[in-house]
Write an enzyme that holds these catalytic residues in place. Structure first.
Site, PDB file in Angstrom:
ATOM      1  CG  ASN A 149      -2.314  -0.882   0.834  1.00 29.48           C
ATOM      2  OD1 ASN A 149      -2.897  -0.690  -0.077  1.00 29.48           O
ATOM      3  ND2 ASN A 149      -2.500  -1.612   1.697  1.00 29.48           N
ATOM      4  CB  CYS A 170      -6.169  -6.263  -2.585  1.00 33.41           C
ATOM      5  SG  CYS A 170      -6.173  -5.388  -0.909  1.00 33.41           S
ATOM      6  CG  HIS A 171      -6.232  -9.840   1.466  1.00 31.39           C
ATOM      7  ND1 HIS A 171      -4.956 -10.231   1.569  1.00 31.39           N
ATOM      8  CD2 HIS A 171      -6.599  -8.763   2.608  1.00 31.39           C
ATOM      9  CE1 HIS A 171      -4.491  -8.982   2.798  1.00 31.39           C
ATOM     10  NE2 HIS A 171      -5.861  -8.344   3.289  1.00 31.39           N
ATOM     11  CG  HIS A 201      -8.069  -0.381   0.065  1.00 31.95           C
ATOM     12  ND1 HIS A 201      -7.824  -0.023   1.057  1.00 31.95           N
ATOM     13  CD2 HIS A 201      -8.360  -1.964   0.466  1.00 31.95           C
ATOM     14  CE1 HIS A 201      -6.451  -1.162   1.376  1.00 31.95           C
ATOM     15  NE2 HIS A 201      -6.952  -2.117   0.988  1.00 31.95           N
ATOM     16  CE1 TYR A 258      -9.105   4.912   2.666  1.00 30.09           C
ATOM     17  CE2 TYR A 258     -10.178   2.978   1.579  1.00 30.09           C
ATOM     18  CZ  TYR A 258      -9.157   2.957   2.130  1.00 30.09           C
ATOM     19  OH  TYR A 258      -8.195   2.575   2.749  1.00 30.09           O
TER      20      TYR A 258
END
Length: 488
Positions: A149, A170-171, A201, A258
């Protein structure tokens, strides 16, 4: 098969071990070489000992080397995997601490927001160094798999400026799918089909089907609100589902930072988060978790080494993408996953230059994205706000333009909801001065920033945040683990 995989930042011991065992679950890969590299000789030797023990216990011909000489590790590599954390926990602590002085309360701070943007400034020069070495000494058609990241910024820089074939991994999508399958009563995620698309994300489950049956918003909201755990831990995420009509991949804590709506008022933050685990919104939660994990590993290392003596269980292969991408590329066993790549028309209503995360298929011909996806308008609007911040942040990191960096931070959704322009300008000065050792592109700007700080009239406060927990000692962690084991 015989080829070389280089892992940069291999001192991330637990994650490197997971990637290693996943890859060795592919029978054809037993003869490959893993070249580990890190800036920490201490961590390198710990992870090499663990991986050597795995190789020995499973009687494999796999070769493991470890060196602090990155170019040597990259020589002849067909695949390069990055899981670096530039500046380590020392710089990360400033990503959380300094914004708190200006009222910005982050749970993670590694993607956007003030902490994530500065994290990107530290990473991008290093990523470009990686890319230079990769171009010069790795295999001609090398593929760079970035796990580090801030995902979008690092991948953006590697593709646009590093000129290396890069995919970000990413997971979050897998974890979101596991939650959805659970609340809908599925036996496993195998019963769930989905299209999940957006940016890292901030990815959205825009099409959901359980055993072929479409799942609508109302059914999903009811299922989450009826769940005895998620109804409490994912309050913010459920609220976004109700308003946007689709579920976000990202955890309650990540998603909260975010958006400009849920963490801007200290007295409102606790309404939306849950303190049962850091990931649900705790102030500086991931910093605390990372610190405890490092301390735990250092203390309990002999037990980790002993556990490496067990045979690899292929049934426990993780859902991380890396091993499955390599398997598909090398064996032509097709894999469907969600990948971070340059948009180029994959998502119709996001900018073409953005790094998006969306479904794709992998075979010998490479990663082939499913194109022509259109996000719901509210999801696209939220993603675009972040993309604009990411673009400015990447350009600032490349140019060393501190004024552009300040504009990037100013346009961050949560920062803009909390701080004034004067506060943002001073905060960025303070962060750049504090992290100067990892920001070579801003060396020319540090003296003036330091001078401005010495005469500034902008007021700050010492604030721990709305929901901060202290780092637990090893003894406290042992007691908690023992209690959980006894209860289970």
């Amino acid at each position: 098969m015989s080829f070389k995989i280089a892992i940069i930042g291999a001192g991330s011991v637990g994650f490197t071990k997971k990637l290693f065992t996943d890859i060795l679950c592919v029978p054809e890969f037993k003869d490959i070489e893993f070249a580990l590299t890190d800036v920490s000789e201490h961590n390198l030797q710990m992870i090499k000992a663990i991986l050597d023990r795995i190789v020995e216990a499973n009687r494999l011909p796999t070769r493991v080397t470890a060196t602090t000489d990155r170019r040597k590790a990259l020589e002849g590599a067909r695949y390069v995997i990055s899981c670096v954390r530039v500046g380590g926990l020392e710089a990360y602590a400033d990503d959380i601490r300094i914004p708190l002085k200006y009222g910005i309360d982050q749970c993670v701070g590694d993607t956007i927001c003030a902490g994530g943007i500065l994290y990107g400034q530290r990473n991008i020069p290093v990523v470009l160094d990686f890319c230079k070495d990769i171009r010069e000494v790795a295999e001609t058609n090398v593929k760079f798999l970035n796990y580090a990241n801030p995902m979008a910024m690092n991948t953006w820089a590697a593709i646009e400026y590093g000129k290396v074939d890069t995919v970000g991994l990413c997971h979050g999508v897998q974890h979101g799918a596991e939650q959805i399958a659970e609340v809908l009563g599925a036996k496993s995620t195998q019963e769930l089909d989905y299209v999940c698309s957006g940016i890292n994300h901030q990815t959205w489950f825009i099409d959901l089907r359980l055993n072929g049956r479409p799942i609508g918003k109302d059914e999903l909201v009811a299922a989450f609100e009826a769940h005895p755990v998620y109804s409490r831990q994912e309050k913010l995420r459920i609220d976004v589902l109700k308003r946007f009509g689709v579920y976000s991949t990202e955890s309650n804590g990540h998603l909260s930072e975010y958006l400009p709506w849920y963490r801007k008022r200290p007295d409102e933050i606790t309404r939306w988060i849950d303190m049962s685990d850091w990931i649900h919104g705790e102030t500086g939660g991931y910093l605390r978790y990372s610190t405890e994990t490092r301390n735990w590993f250092e203390t309990e290392y002999p037990q980790f080494l002993e556990a490496a003596s067990k045979p690899i269980d292929r049934e426990k292969r993780s859902n991380e993408h890396a091993s499955r991408i390599l398997e598909a590329l090398e064996t032509n066993r097709v894999y469907r996953g969600h990948f971070n790549v340059k948009n180029n028309g994959v998502i119709t209503n996001l900018p073409q230059d953005a790094i998006i995360e969306s479904p794709g298929f992998v075979d010998r011909f490479g990663i082939n994205m499913a194109a022509g996806i259109t996000l719901p308008e509210a999801c696209a609007a939220t993603c675009i706000a972040s993309i604009n911040v990411q673009r400015m942040s990447v350009h600032a990191a490349i140019s060393g333009d501190i004024d552009l960096l300040k504009l990037a931070v100013l346009h961050d959704p949560l920062v803009g909801a909390v701080s004034t322009p004067e506060e943002v300008w001073q905060m960025v000065d303070e962060m750049v001065v504090a992290q100067a050792a990892w920001l070579p592109q801003y060396a020319h700007a540090v003296p003036a920033a330091r001078e401005r700080l010495s005469t500034s009239q902008v007021k700050t406060r010492e604030w721990a945040g709305a929901a901060r927990r202290s780092v637990r000692s090893i003894e406290e962690l042992r007691a908690e683990k023992a209690a959980l084991k006894q209860a289970g």
